[in-house]
Design a protein around this motif. Structure first.
Motif, PDB file in Angstrom:
ATOM      1  N   PRO A   1      45.332 -29.097  99.665  1.00 42.16           N
ATOM      2  CA  PRO A   1      45.051 -27.765  99.107  1.00 42.16           C
ATOM      3  C   PRO A   1      44.226 -27.827  97.827  1.00 42.16           C
ATOM      4  O   PRO A   1      43.316 -27.014  97.634  1.00 42.16           O
ATOM      5  CB  PRO A   1      46.448 -27.190  98.857  1.00 42.16           C
ATOM      6  CG  PRO A   1      47.334 -27.904  99.816  1.00 42.16           C
ATOM      7  CD  PRO A   1      46.781 -29.290  99.910  1.00 42.16           C
ATOM      8  N   ASP A   2      44.524 -28.789  96.927  1.00 44.17           N
ATOM      9  CA  ASP A   2      43.761 -28.901  95.680  1.00 44.17           C
ATOM     10  C   ASP A   2      42.319 -29.297  95.960  1.00 44.17           C
ATOM     11  O   ASP A   2      41.380 -28.803  95.326  1.00 44.17           O
ATOM     12  CB  ASP A   2      44.410 -29.924  94.752  1.00 44.17           C
ATOM     13  CG  ASP A   2      45.710 -29.421  94.139  1.00 44.17           C
ATOM     14  OD1 ASP A   2      45.869 -28.188  94.058  1.00 44.17           O
ATOM     15  OD2 ASP A   2      46.555 -30.252  93.754  1.00 44.17           O
ATOM     16  N   ARG A   3      42.138 -30.210  96.913  1.00 43.85           N
ATOM     17  CA  ARG A   3      40.782 -30.667  97.235  1.00 43.85           C
ATOM     18  C   ARG A   3      39.961 -29.518  97.816  1.00 43.85           C
ATOM     19  O   ARG A   3      38.800 -29.316  97.442  1.00 43.85           O
ATOM     20  CB  ARG A   3      40.863 -31.838  98.216  1.00 43.85           C
ATOM     21  CG  ARG A   3      39.519 -32.390  98.640  1.00 43.85           C
ATOM     22  CD  ARG A   3      39.664 -33.744  99.331  1.00 43.85           C
ATOM     23  NE  ARG A   3      40.732 -33.744 100.314  1.00 43.85           N
ATOM     24  CZ  ARG A   3      40.629 -33.232 101.548  1.00 43.85           C
ATOM     25  NH1 ARG A   3      39.491 -32.668 101.923  1.00 43.85           N
ATOM     26  NH2 ARG A   3      41.648 -33.292 102.386  1.00 43.85           N
ATOM     27  N   LEU A   4      40.570 -28.756  98.712  1.00 46.64           N
ATOM     28  CA  LEU A   4      39.847 -27.628  99.305  1.00 46.64           C
ATOM     29  C   LEU A   4      39.572 -26.539  98.277  1.00 46.64           C
ATOM     30  O   LEU A   4      38.500 -25.922  98.277  1.00 46.64           O
ATOM     31  CB  LEU A   4      40.646 -27.058 100.480  1.00 46.64           C
ATOM     32  CG  LEU A   4      40.842 -27.985 101.688  1.00 46.64           C
ATOM     33  CD1 LEU A   4      41.574 -27.256 102.806  1.00 46.64           C
ATOM     34  CD2 LEU A   4      39.515 -28.522 102.189  1.00 46.64           C
ATOM     35  N   LYS A   5      40.537 -26.310  97.392  1.00 49.49           N
ATOM     36  CA  LYS A   5      40.332 -25.324  96.332  1.00 49.49           C
ATOM     37  C   LYS A   5      39.168 -25.729  95.434  1.00 49.49           C
ATOM     38  O   LYS A   5      38.302 -24.905  95.109  1.00 49.49           O
ATOM     39  CB  LYS A   5      41.614 -25.187  95.496  1.00 49.49           C
ATOM     40  CG  LYS A   5      41.497 -24.238  94.315  1.00 49.49           C
ATOM     41  CD  LYS A   5      42.795 -24.208  93.511  1.00 49.49           C
ATOM     42  CE  LYS A   5      42.659 -23.350  92.253  1.00 49.49           C
ATOM     43  NZ  LYS A   5      43.897 -23.357  91.435  1.00 49.49           N
ATOM     44  N   ALA A   6      39.132 -27.007  95.037  1.00 46.07           N
ATOM     45  CA  ALA A   6      38.047 -27.486  94.179  1.00 46.07           C
ATOM     46  C   ALA A   6      36.703 -27.382  94.891  1.00 46.07           C
ATOM     47  O   ALA A   6      35.683 -27.020  94.285  1.00 46.07           O
ATOM     48  CB  ALA A   6      38.314 -28.929  93.759  1.00 46.07           C
ATOM     49  N   THR A   7      36.693 -27.672  96.183  1.00 47.63           N
ATOM     50  CA  THR A   7      35.448 -27.601  96.954  1.00 47.63           C
ATOM     51  C   THR A   7      34.935 -26.168  97.002  1.00 47.63           C
ATOM     52  O   THR A   7      33.741 -25.907  96.819  1.00 47.63           O
ATOM     53  CB  THR A   7      35.679 -28.122  98.387  1.00 47.63           C
ATOM     54  OG1 THR A   7      36.222 -29.449  98.321  1.00 47.63           O
ATOM     55  CG2 THR A   7      34.370 -28.176  99.160  1.00 47.63           C
TER      56      THR A   7
END
Length: 798
Positions: A337-343
């Protein structure tokens, strides 16, 4: 706040439901429901949601999951979704009393007395002594205009249940609404005598004390609130907000640092401290605080702080640094979730900079992993709108609506997409849905009305605004919008009546008489117009527009003496009236009395040094006379007293460009973009200046980044800037169509003809190059590249 079940569900009841299930779908439904209730009671709302939705997948006609989902959405302040869930629960089970009670509260908020009474009736019949029901009945009495009954019911509840804060809160709110703040304070203090340190009463008392300017009392009340609930961060935030409002900077900072100490695992106090520094113009300190906290924090907290750091960099206009933080989060992202949010956030940042292709690639990455990622779908739709891809936009927004059927922003953007696709009927349908789902939001009604005006359907637009005003008859913005429609449809008599109504209903507002004055002036009734302008000025003594209108009317009637006399009378009554001096300057300019006008402007500035309009009028005067150094000096005077004045920076940059001080102009545009990263004109002008240095590849690439956002721009100057940068970088394939569009939209702009001519010349099409360059010649005036254009044309003539 501890979340309470409206009706506690005993574990034995849950177990009985499981055991009673006969296997298969019913057994799985009961298991999911039981787990959902356990998670709900433990306040693990994310997992509870999943379980309740699992029940609905098996049997969508089960009422209870909708009720619990409604409570979760209400707790998370998702009011519309909560309302929809409660409504569905009641629709499936008309005897679902708790859901009826919840719905009644929602209808109470929108002042629908009939609906409240309808929902409350059966609940009150079954539970006549229930305090929630009695409180709602009291509120309904108030809504129906029976204040005596409301007060009697509330006082009875207070006598019977003095430990309940609700009746005190309702009584206090009633007193505030009646303009009786002293009595409201007394009600809350009485409640605190019976239940000392009750958090809801303390919070209400603190807010009311602040509203009444009792800062010291509010500080003590908030201190008691913190002592009563030391584990609630929002109380520390309230204290900080009080200190900021009172400009007690040291205390505000100390309160936040205490919160950081007391909530060591929570990233929010550090984030609030950073935002506090940004608000005070201390961006560097904000970055330093976050950076230090990130280094000393555990992974989960550090990740939250890194997101905040990226956001702060964006607010400060430090886009490269923000991009670096987001890319670091993507690279380090152990949590999907954090990686997708940052992307997705990185894609948003790149889109704002005009880097649409890069943004689209990132969005595609996110949606490949999670096709229902809402922020990514939203951005995908907006990117599609920007590149005029109606079908892709429609697909993205329709996908979003599956989970958010009443989301206003999604519906309005879907309307844009349908309009782009040439389907106005479908566009109107989406706007109608948004209005129906959010009947109290004026902006949505306005969007629908403006759409109908664009479709040249003034009659239906009037019907729609009338429907809104029927529900909210004293909505000033709504009344003004109706006035605009009546004016556009030339319904003069109705317009006059409406403006008279506005004037009467809003006696402290100048807008009614001011607009009446404009109407009478258009009807060639100068005496009636003047009377209304005077009334508007009387209501708003320092308002610039009514005084300007009075003076302009006298000048239009060839009565300059009356205009001057009116200004002098105002200045006699109030010698330090800045707007009067500004209007006096305009009068002198109209009379060709420049020295007197300048003197009046300087006097206005002297009286009100932080009021920008007279500075801008003075600077424009100097610009018009080509007194560029004087104009620049005036803009710098504005910035000395109002450092964040973007219009002054833009004016100064424009003057510096005229002086050919490219370095100075670049610095000013950079400052504007640091303050407002999405300022299109500043980005365009900065990109144009950077592209002048053809030998510096890095500057050209920066210019391209800045101007990339203009690929689908309507403004020909923006298209020209981007096209010329592509030319400078040697990409003629991208340059030509952009420059052709610019020339098509503004054929009289010689610099656009010059740029397109140079593209044709480089392509070897001498005839087209000569045609364009001949149109680029000017006898008077100048533009960057004129000498090169002359040389190129001369070489073609040879």
């Amino acid at each position: 706040m501890k979340f309470r079940l409206t009706r506690p569900v005993a574990a034995s009841v849950v177990m009985a439901a499981v055991l009673a299930a006969c296997g298969g779908a019913e057994e799985r439904k009961a298991e999911h429901l039981a787990r959902g209730l356990r998670y709900f009671e433990a306040q693990n709302f994310d997992k509870a949601k999943v379980e309740f939705k699992n029940v609905l997948q098996i049997d969508p006609k089960t009422a209870s999951p909708y009720f619990y989902l409604g409570q979760i959405e209400e707790e998370q302040k998702n009011w519309r979704q909560a309302f929809a869930y409660y409504q569905k629960a009641v629709e499936l089970d008309p005897n679902q009393r708790d859901a009826q009670l919840k719905l009644a509260k929602f209808y109470l908020m929108v002042k629908d007395a009939a609906k409240v009474a309808e929902l409350l009736g059966p609940v009150a019949e079954e539970r006549p002594q229930d305090l929630e029901v009695r409180l709602l009945k009291a509120a309904l009495s108030n809504l129906q205009g029976d204040e005596a009954s409301m007060l009697a019911q509330l006082e009875a509840i207070v006598a019977e249940a003095p430990a309940r804060p609700d009746p005190y809160l309702v009584l206090a709110l009633y007193r505030v609404q009646k303009g009786q703040p002293t009595e409201a304070l007394a009600v809350l203090e009485a409640g605190l005598k019976t239940q000392p340190n009750q958090p809801a009463l303390l919070a209400a008392l603190a807010r009311l004390q602040q509203q009444q300017g009792q800062a010291e009392a509010a500080e003590k009340t908030i201190a008691a609130l913190i002592a009563a609930e030391p584990d609630k961060l929002q109380h520390r935030v309230m204290l900080t907000e009080l200190y900021v409002k009172e400009r007690l900077w040291d205390k505000a900072e100390q309160a936040l640092r205490t919160a950081i100490r007391d909530f060591p695992e929570d990233p929010k106090p550090v984030v609030l401290l950073a935002q506090y520094f940004v608000g005070r113009g201390e961006g560097k300190r904000a970055v330093n605080e976050l950076t230090a906290a990130i280094k000393s924090s555990a992974t989960e907290k550090a990740t939250a702080l890194r997101f905040s750091l990226a956001s702060i960099h964006e607010r400060l206009g430090e886009n490269d640094r923000a991009e670096g933080v987001y890319r670091g989060l993507i690279d380090d992202g152990e949590s999907k979730p954090d990686r997708l949010k940052a992307t997705t956030l990185l894609a948003e940042l790149l889109a704002k900079q005009g880097r649409m292709d890069e943004a689209q690639d990132l969005v595609a990455e996110v949606l490949a992993e999670n096709p229902q990622d809402h922020p990514a779908l939203s951005l995908q739709g907006r990117l599609a709108l920007a590149r005029k891809d109606a079908q892709a936009a429609i697909a993205a927004f329709r996908a979003l609506l599956k989970d958010q059927p009443e989301a206003a922003d999604v519906l309005t953007r879907l309307a844009q997409a349908y309009l782009l696709d040439g389907k106005p009927a479908l566009a109107q349908e989406q706007l109608e849905k948004a209005v129906a789902a959010h009947p109290d939001e004026f902006r949505l009604h306005k969007q629908l009305v403006e759409f109908l005006v664009g479709q040249k359907n003034l009659s239906l637009a009037l019907d729609k605004i009338n429907a809104f005003l029927k529900a909210q008859p004293k909505h000033l913005d709504g009344l003004n919008l109706k006035a605009d429609l009546l004016l556009a449809s030339e319904q003069t008599e109705a317009l006059e009546g409406l403006l008279k109504q506005i004037s009467a209903d809003f006696p402290d507002k100048a807008v009614g008489p001011y607009r009446l004055g404009q109407l009478y002036q258009r009807q060639k009734q100068p005496a009636a117009a003047l009377a209304q302008y005077e009334e508007a000025l009387a209501r708003a003594a320092n308002d610039y527009e009514p005084l300007k209108a009075i003076v302009s009317l006298h000048l239009a009637e060839k009565q300059p003496d009356k205009a001057l006399a009116r200004i002098r009378k105002l200045l006699k009554d109030n010698p330090n009236h800045p707007t009067a001096y500004h209007v006096l300057a305009l009068y002198h300019f109209a009379q060709k009395q420049e020295a007197e006008a300048v003197k009046a402007l300087n006097r206005a500035i002297e009286i009100s040094p932080k009021w920008p309009p007279p500075y801008h009028t003075l600077a424009s005067y100097h610009e018009g006379k080509k007194e560029l150094k004087e104009a620049a000096a005036v803009y710098r005077r504005v910035l000395a007293v109002v450092p964040g004045q973007v219009a002054a920076r833009m004016g100064l940059a424009r003057v510096l460009e005229q002086e050919k001080d490219w370095k100075g102009a670049i610095a000013e545009y950079e400052a504007v973009l640091k303050q407002q990263p999405n300022h299109a004109l500043a980005a365009n002008n900065l990109a144009a200046l950077l592209s002048m240095d053809v030998d510096d590849r890095s500057r050209l690439e920066r210019a391209l980044k800045l101007a990339a956002r203009f690929e689908n721009a309507a403004e020909p100057a923006f298209l020209d800037t981007l096209g010329w940068i592509h030319y400078q970088l040697g990409d003629l394939t991208k340059a030509r169509p952009l420059l052709e569009k610019a020339v098509e939209r503004a054929p009289d702009a010689p610099i656009f003809q010059y740029h397109l001519g140079m593209v044709h010349l480089k392509e070897g099409d001498r005839a087209k190059a000569k045609e364009r360059l001949e149109k680029a010649m000017v006898e008077k005036g100048d533009y960057p590249g004129l000498d090169e254009a002359k040389q190129a044309l001369a070489s073609l003539s040879e």
